[in-house]
Design a protein around this motif. Structure first.
Motif, short mmCIF file in Angstrom:
data_model
loop_
_atom_site.label_atom_id
_atom_site.label_comp_id
_atom_site.label_asym_id
_atom_site.label_seq_id
_atom_site.Cartn_x
_atom_site.Cartn_y
_atom_site.Cartn_z
N PRO A 14 0.79 -1.24 -0.09
CA PRO A 14 0.04 -0.15 -0.13
C PRO A 14 0.96 1.20 0.06
N LEU A 15 0.41 2.36 -0.48
CA LEU A 15 0.74 3.62 -0.43
C LEU A 15 0.53 4.28 0.92
N LEU A 16 1.40 4.58 1.59
CA LEU A 16 1.34 5.19 2.78
C LEU A 16 1.70 6.69 2.90
N VAL A 17 1.14 7.51 3.92
CA VAL A 17 1.71 8.65 4.02
C VAL A 17 1.95 8.84 5.64
N ALA A 18 3.44 9.36 6.05
CA ALA A 18 3.62 9.85 7.35
C ALA A 18 4.76 10.96 7.36
N VAL A 19 4.96 11.47 8.46
CA VAL A 19 5.64 12.64 8.66
C VAL A 19 7.19 12.10 9.05
N VAL A 20 8.33 12.63 8.24
CA VAL A 20 9.57 12.35 8.71
C VAL A 20 10.07 13.05 9.87
N VAL A 21 10.55 12.42 10.91
CA VAL A 21 10.69 13.03 12.21
C VAL A 21 12.33 13.10 12.57
N GLU A 22 12.97 12.13 11.79
CA GLU A 22 14.57 12.16 11.95
C GLU A 22 15.19 11.31 10.94
#
Length: 73
Positions: A14-22
């Protein structure tokens, strides 16, 4: 073309979306999903704080910021 041939053309991750934290020293990044869970993925193509498209454990590129919308009926 058989169904098996057609099925092999479709993406199975699946294509997911997340925020880069590091960004990590080994070329990976740590991302955070909306539910708060963290995952280490390959790639550093999106800056810290940016939204990223992920597929198969790898950053595929920047994603637009998604603002939650609440609709009352």
């Amino acid at each position: 073309m058989s169904w098996r041939d057609f099925d092999q053309l479709l993406p199975h991750d699946p294509l997911l979306v997340a925020v880069v934290v590091e960004h990590n020293a080994d070329g990976t990044s740590t991302v955070q999903f909306p539910n708060g869970s963290l995952l280490r993925v390959r790639g550093q193509g999106v800056p810290i704080g940016g939204h990223a498209f992920l597929r198969g454990g790898e950053i595929r590129g920047p994603a637009p910021a998604v603002t939650p919308v609440v609709l009352e009926v």
